[in-house]
Motif scaffolding. Structure first.
Motif, PDB file in Angstrom:
ATOM      1  N   ASP A 172       0.591  -1.075   0.019  1.00  0.00           N
ATOM      2  CA  ASP A 172      -0.075   0.357   0.208  1.00  0.00           C
ATOM      3  C   ASP A 172       0.473   1.284  -0.055  1.00  0.00           C
ATOM      4  N   SER A 173       0.428   1.988  -0.054  1.00  0.00           N
ATOM      5  CA  SER A 173       0.869   3.579   0.157  1.00  0.00           C
ATOM      6  C   SER A 173       0.020   4.982   1.257  1.00  0.00           C
ATOM      7  N   TYR A 174       0.960   5.802   0.995  1.00  0.00           N
ATOM      8  CA  TYR A 174       0.277   7.150   2.016  1.00  0.00           C
ATOM      9  C   TYR A 174       1.154   7.629   1.851  1.00  0.00           C
ATOM     10  N   VAL A 175      -0.097   8.882   1.845  1.00  0.00           N
ATOM     11  CA  VAL A 175       1.130  10.148   2.103  1.00  0.00           C
ATOM     12  C   VAL A 175       0.765  11.082   2.954  1.00  0.00           C
ATOM     13  N   GLY A 176       2.047  11.128   4.231  1.00  0.00           N
ATOM     14  CA  GLY A 176       2.298  11.771   5.082  1.00  0.00           C
ATOM     15  C   GLY A 176       2.408  13.132   4.711  1.00  0.00           C
ATOM     16  N   LEU A 177       1.680  14.291   6.082  1.00  0.00           N
ATOM     17  CA  LEU A 177       2.073  15.377   6.108  1.00  0.00           C
ATOM     18  C   LEU A 177       3.043  16.209   6.790  1.00  0.00           C
ATOM     19  N   LYS A 178       3.791  16.963   6.356  1.00  0.00           N
ATOM     20  CA  LYS A 178       4.654  16.968   6.662  1.00  0.00           C
ATOM     21  C   LYS A 178       4.245  18.997   7.260  1.00  0.00           C
ATOM     22  N   LYS A 179       3.936  19.042   8.523  1.00  0.00           N
ATOM     23  CA  LYS A 179       3.781  20.587   8.692  1.00  0.00           C
ATOM     24  C   LYS A 179       4.928  21.032   9.569  1.00  0.00           C
ATOM     25  N   GLU A 180       4.909  22.945   9.342  1.00  0.00           N
ATOM     26  CA  GLU A 180       5.984  23.224  10.019  1.00  0.00           C
ATOM     27  C   GLU A 180       6.143  25.060   9.752  1.00  0.00           C
ATOM     28  N   LEU A 181       6.429  24.898  10.753  1.00  0.00           N
ATOM     29  CA  LEU A 181       5.970  26.541  11.278  1.00  0.00           C
ATOM     30  C   LEU A 181       7.334  27.545  10.974  1.00  0.00           C
ATOM     31  N   VAL A 182       7.309  28.435  10.134  1.00  0.00           N
ATOM     32  CA  VAL A 182       8.269  29.128   9.276  1.00  0.00           C
ATOM     33  C   VAL A 182       8.582  30.638   9.464  1.00  0.00           C
ATOM     34  N   GLN A 183       9.746  31.394   9.813  1.00  0.00           N
ATOM     35  CA  GLN A 183       9.562  32.510  10.084  1.00  0.00           C
ATOM     36  C   GLN A 183       8.796  32.895   8.342  1.00  0.00           C
ATOM     37  N   LYS A 184       8.579  34.176   8.283  1.00  0.00           N
ATOM     38  CA  LYS A 184       8.054  35.070   7.296  1.00  0.00           C
ATOM     39  C   LYS A 184       9.613  35.594   6.298  1.00  0.00           C
ATOM     40  N   GLY A 185       9.017  35.112   5.346  1.00  0.00           N
ATOM     41  CA  GLY A 185      10.370  35.352   4.348  1.00  0.00           C
ATOM     42  C   GLY A 185      12.071  33.627   4.281  1.00  0.00           C
ATOM     43  N   GLU A 186      11.522  32.997   5.266  1.00  0.00           N
ATOM     44  CA  GLU A 186      12.257  31.744   5.575  1.00  0.00           C
ATOM     45  C   GLU A 186      11.220  30.218   4.534  1.00  0.00           C
ATOM     46  N   GLU A 187      12.299  29.356   3.923  1.00  0.00           N
ATOM     47  CA  GLU A 187      11.622  27.831   3.429  1.00  0.00           C
ATOM     48  C   GLU A 187      11.548  26.811   4.296  1.00  0.00           C
ATOM     49  N   ARG A 188      12.243  27.164   5.290  1.00  0.00           N
ATOM     50  CA  ARG A 188      12.112  25.803   6.311  1.00  0.00           C
ATOM     51  C   ARG A 188      12.361  26.646   7.543  1.00  0.00           C
ATOM     52  N   ASN A 189      12.529  25.837   8.737  1.00  0.00           N
ATOM     53  CA  ASN A 189      11.905  26.262   9.923  1.00  0.00           C
ATOM     54  C   ASN A 189      13.526  25.397  10.389  1.00  0.00           C
ATOM     55  N   TYR A 190      14.797  25.180   9.641  1.00  0.00           N
ATOM     56  CA  TYR A 190      15.893  25.399  10.783  1.00  0.00           C
ATOM     57  C   TYR A 190      16.840  25.604   9.909  1.00  0.00           C
TER      58      TYR A 190
END
Length: 190
Positions: A172-190
């Motif tokens: 089977d397959s599934y799609v996990g959702l990844k939610k990241e809090l990002v600062q304004k203007g930033e692509e990722r949270n790290y």
């Protein structure tokens, strides 16, 4: 990567005729459920109280304690942890970025196969495998930005894993959702 580690291995990596450079890692994130379970059981023994399914409306810090206001109640504590990126985004007015993690659940993973992550300079060519019990595994890779990228990337993941282990079959397959809090203007949270 520490500079001295990079310096010690760069000659070996450059002179390798192999497609990939193999490095065993003590990556404990492969055992994240064990780590979380240990943290949770220790916290429960020290009096941690857990509430789930509460819609958090506000978190108010006042005089050495925290008051968490929900739709149905108010909770007072010395410390509080909110584990919902949606709630944190709303309460702190932080942008939230959702990406999609296609995962194939496979069977017939050979016993000798190990958990692995294959990194590649083109991120869309990265794949990984997390082995479970009795020949079952989770075959994945990166997260993709848009929903329309899920199916082609899932097909790629499966194709690459079958090259490595031709006997695997997709259950089977599934799609996990990844939610990241990002600062304004930033692509990722790290």
């Amino acid at each position: 990567v520490k500079y001295r580690d990079w310096l010690n291995k760069i000659h070996t990596i450059i002179n390798s005729s192999s497609k990939f450079y193999r490095k065993l890692s003590p990556d404990l994130t492969m055992n994240s459920r064990l780590l979380i379970s240990d943290l949770l059981s220790a916290a429960l023994k020290k009096g941690l109280k857990i509430r789930t399914g509460e819609v958090v409306l506000d978190v108010i810090e006042e005089e050495g304690q925290v008051r968490v206001v929900t739709e149905s109640n108010q909770f007072h504590a010395v410390n509080s942890v909110i584990c919902s990126p949606d709630a944190i985004s709303k309460l702190m007015q932080l942008p939230i970025k959702t990406s999609y993690a296609p995962i194939a659940v496979v069977e017939n993973v050979p016993k000798e196969e190990k958990n692995f992550v294959e990194l590649y300079f083109n991120a869309k060519k990265c794949i990984n495998l997390l082995k479970k019990e009795i020949g079952i595994g989770q075959a994945g890779g990166i997260t993709v930005k848009r929903e329309d990228e899920v199916e082609p990337y899932l097909d790629y993941i499966i194709s690459e894993h079958k090259k490595r282990n031709p006997c695997i079959q997709v259950i089977d397959s599934y799609v996990g959702l990844k939610k990241e809090l990002v600062q304004k203007g930033e692509e990722r949270n790290y």
